[in-house]
Design a protein around this motif. Sequence first.
Motif, PDB file in Angstrom:
ATOM      1  N   MET A 181       0.850  -1.171   0.000  1.00 19.88           N
ATOM      2  CA  MET A 181       0.000   0.000   0.000  1.00 19.88           C
ATOM      3  C   MET A 181       0.899   1.239   0.000  1.00 19.88           C
ATOM      4  O   MET A 181       1.791   1.355   0.834  1.00 19.88           O
ATOM      5  CB  MET A 181      -0.899  -0.017   1.234  1.00 19.88           C
ATOM      6  CG  MET A 181      -1.597   1.270   1.506  1.00 19.88           C
ATOM      7  SD  MET A 181      -2.683   1.321   2.958  1.00 19.88           S
ATOM      8  CE  MET A 181      -2.054   0.115   4.050  1.00 19.88           C
ATOM      9  N   GLU A 182       0.643   2.133  -0.919  1.00 18.94           N
ATOM     10  CA  GLU A 182       1.408   3.375  -1.003  1.00 18.94           C
ATOM     11  C   GLU A 182       0.754   4.468  -0.162  1.00 18.94           C
ATOM     12  O   GLU A 182      -0.479   4.550  -0.091  1.00 18.94           O
ATOM     13  CB  GLU A 182       1.481   3.842  -2.465  1.00 18.94           C
ATOM     14  CG  GLU A 182       2.222   2.880  -3.377  1.00 18.94           C
ATOM     15  CD  GLU A 182       3.704   2.811  -3.055  1.00 18.94           C
ATOM     16  OE1 GLU A 182       4.366   3.867  -3.020  1.00 18.94           O
ATOM     17  OE2 GLU A 182       4.197   1.685  -2.822  1.00 18.94           O
ATOM     18  N   ILE A 183       1.597   5.282   0.485  1.00 16.70           N
ATOM     19  CA  ILE A 183       1.081   6.390   1.283  1.00 16.70           C
ATOM     20  C   ILE A 183       1.873   7.660   1.009  1.00 16.70           C
ATOM     21  O   ILE A 183       2.986   7.619   0.472  1.00 16.70           O
ATOM     22  CB  ILE A 183       1.105   6.092   2.802  1.00 16.70           C
ATOM     23  CG1 ILE A 183       2.535   5.890   3.305  1.00 16.70           C
ATOM     24  CG2 ILE A 183       0.221   4.907   3.133  1.00 16.70           C
ATOM     25  CD1 ILE A 183       2.637   5.851   4.823  1.00 16.70           C
ATOM     26  N   SER A 184       1.274   8.766   1.407  1.00 19.06           N
ATOM     27  CA  SER A 184       1.923  10.075   1.396  1.00 19.06           C
ATOM     28  C   SER A 184       1.799  10.635   2.799  1.00 19.06           C
ATOM     29  O   SER A 184       0.731  10.584   3.403  1.00 19.06           O
ATOM     30  CB  SER A 184       1.210  11.017   0.424  1.00 19.06           C
ATOM     31  OG  SER A 184       1.196  10.490  -0.880  1.00 19.06           O
ATOM     32  N   ASP A 212       6.017   3.023   0.162  1.00 17.26           N
ATOM     33  CA  ASP A 212       5.299   1.893   0.723  1.00 17.26           C
ATOM     34  C   ASP A 212       5.033   2.125   2.206  1.00 17.26           C
ATOM     35  O   ASP A 212       5.940   2.542   2.956  1.00 17.26           O
ATOM     36  CB  ASP A 212       6.112   0.612   0.530  1.00 17.26           C
ATOM     37  CG  ASP A 212       5.449  -0.582   1.174  1.00 17.26           C
ATOM     38  OD1 ASP A 212       4.408  -1.029   0.657  1.00 17.26           O
ATOM     39  OD2 ASP A 212       5.955  -1.036   2.228  1.00 17.26           O
ATOM     40  N   TYR A 213       3.814   1.845   2.643  1.00 18.21           N
ATOM     41  CA  TYR A 213       3.414   2.098   4.034  1.00 18.21           C
ATOM     42  C   TYR A 213       4.417   1.532   5.036  1.00 18.21           C
ATOM     43  O   TYR A 213       4.870   2.231   5.943  1.00 18.21           O
ATOM     44  CB  TYR A 213       2.022   1.502   4.291  1.00 18.21           C
ATOM     45  CG  TYR A 213       1.571   1.659   5.717  1.00 18.21           C
ATOM     46  CD1 TYR A 213       0.918   2.806   6.141  1.00 18.21           C
ATOM     47  CD2 TYR A 213       1.819   0.659   6.656  1.00 18.21           C
ATOM     48  CE1 TYR A 213       0.520   2.964   7.455  1.00 18.21           C
ATOM     49  CE2 TYR A 213       1.427   0.804   7.976  1.00 18.21           C
ATOM     50  CZ  TYR A 213       0.776   1.954   8.369  1.00 18.21           C
ATOM     51  OH  TYR A 213       0.401   2.108   9.681  1.00 18.21           O
ATOM     52  N   MET A 235      -1.426  12.009   6.916  1.00 13.82           N
ATOM     53  CA  MET A 235      -1.161  10.843   6.086  1.00 13.82           C
ATOM     54  C   MET A 235      -2.360  10.569   5.192  1.00 13.82           C
ATOM     55  O   MET A 235      -3.503  10.695   5.626  1.00 13.82           O
ATOM     56  CB  MET A 235      -0.903   9.631   6.990  1.00 13.82           C
ATOM     57  CG  MET A 235      -0.543   8.377   6.248  1.00 13.82           C
ATOM     58  SD  MET A 235      -0.353   6.934   7.355  1.00 13.82           S
ATOM     59  CE  MET A 235       0.638   7.575   8.676  1.00 13.82           C
ATOM     60  N   VAL A 236      -2.084  10.175   3.948  1.00  8.24           N
ATOM     61  CA  VAL A 236      -3.148   9.797   3.026  1.00  8.24           C
ATOM     62  C   VAL A 236      -2.742   8.491   2.343  1.00  8.24           C
ATOM     63  O   VAL A 236      -1.567   8.253   2.082  1.00  8.24           O
ATOM     64  CB  VAL A 236      -3.439  10.919   1.991  1.00  8.24           C
ATOM     65  CG1 VAL A 236      -2.247  11.172   1.102  1.00  8.24           C
ATOM     66  CG2 VAL A 236      -4.653  10.598   1.154  1.00  8.24           C
ATOM     67  N   LYS A 237      -3.736   7.658   2.089  1.00  4.10           N
ATOM     68  CA  LYS A 237      -3.489   6.353   1.470  1.00  4.10           C
ATOM     69  C   LYS A 237      -3.442   6.506  -0.046  1.00  4.10           C
ATOM     70  O   LYS A 237      -4.423   6.263  -0.739  1.00  4.10           O
ATOM     71  CB  LYS A 237      -4.578   5.353   1.866  1.00  4.10           C
ATOM     72  CG  LYS A 237      -4.350   3.981   1.265  1.00  4.10           C
ATOM     73  CD  LYS A 237      -5.509   3.060   1.552  1.00  4.10           C
ATOM     74  CE  LYS A 237      -5.364   1.798   0.738  1.00  4.10           C
ATOM     75  NZ  LYS A 237      -6.535   0.937   0.870  1.00  4.10           N
ATOM     76  N   THR A 238      -2.326   6.930  -0.548  1.00  2.00           N
ATOM     77  CA  THR A 238      -2.005   6.980  -1.968  1.00  2.00           C
ATOM     78  C   THR A 238      -0.681   7.721  -2.110  1.00  2.00           C
ATOM     79  O   THR A 238      -0.313   8.500  -1.248  1.00  2.00           O
ATOM     80  CB  THR A 238      -3.099   7.672  -2.809  1.00  2.00           C
ATOM     81  OG1 THR A 238      -2.793   7.556  -4.189  1.00  2.00           O
ATOM     82  CG2 THR A 238      -3.245   9.126  -2.455  1.00  2.00           C
ATOM     83  N   ASP A 239       0.017   7.469  -3.170  1.00  2.31           N
ATOM     84  CA  ASP A 239       1.258   8.191  -3.438  1.00  2.31           C
ATOM     85  C   ASP A 239       0.906   9.426  -4.258  1.00  2.31           C
ATOM     86  O   ASP A 239       0.539   9.327  -5.419  1.00  2.31           O
ATOM     87  CB  ASP A 239       2.233   7.304  -4.210  1.00  2.31           C
ATOM     88  CG  ASP A 239       3.568   7.983  -4.455  1.00  2.31           C
ATOM     89  OD1 ASP A 239       3.629   9.236  -4.470  1.00  2.31           O
ATOM     90  OD2 ASP A 239       4.549   7.267  -4.652  1.00  2.31           O
ATOM     91  N   TYR A 246       6.987   9.896   0.593  1.00  6.81           N
ATOM     92  CA  TYR A 246       6.111   9.044  -0.210  1.00  6.81           C
ATOM     93  C   TYR A 246       6.729   7.663  -0.349  1.00  6.81           C
ATOM     94  O   TYR A 246       7.936   7.537  -0.516  1.00  6.81           O
ATOM     95  CB  TYR A 246       5.939   9.643  -1.610  1.00  6.81           C
ATOM     96  CG  TYR A 246       5.458  11.064  -1.602  1.00  6.81           C
ATOM     97  CD1 TYR A 246       4.102  11.353  -1.585  1.00  6.81           C
ATOM     98  CD2 TYR A 246       6.354  12.126  -1.605  1.00  6.81           C
ATOM     99  CE1 TYR A 246       3.647  12.662  -1.577  1.00  6.81           C
ATOM    100  CE2 TYR A 246       5.909  13.437  -1.594  1.00  6.81           C
ATOM    101  CZ  TYR A 246       4.565  13.698  -1.584  1.00  6.81           C
ATOM    102  OH  TYR A 246       4.124  14.997  -1.564  1.00  6.81           O
TER     103      TYR A 246
END
Length: 86
Positions: free
Chosen positions: A1-4, A46-47, A74-78, A44
């Motif tokens: 899961m990618e995060i920002s 991988d979680y 934090m947001v769930k997306t790159d 940015y």
Amino acid sequence: MEISVELTFSPLQDGYEPQIIRFIKALRESGLTVLENPMSTQIYGDYARVMEVLNQEIYTSLEGVEQGVFYLKMVKTDRSAYEPHF
């Protein structure tokens, strides 16, 4: 899961610059995508990797100051490639 993640480190003491510089340099060396501006730092990736790096570096940073505050979003997306469409 990618995060920002967007964060700001605010040591509550005089002579705070070395701690902020150390923190940002450690993030740069992590291999993650790191963007900086005068108000905050964005990370940015991988979680699991982002959280591993932040866990270590936030701990180290707080150990290095008498008092300090981290502000984090934090947001769930790159979102590293975001460009305004307007």
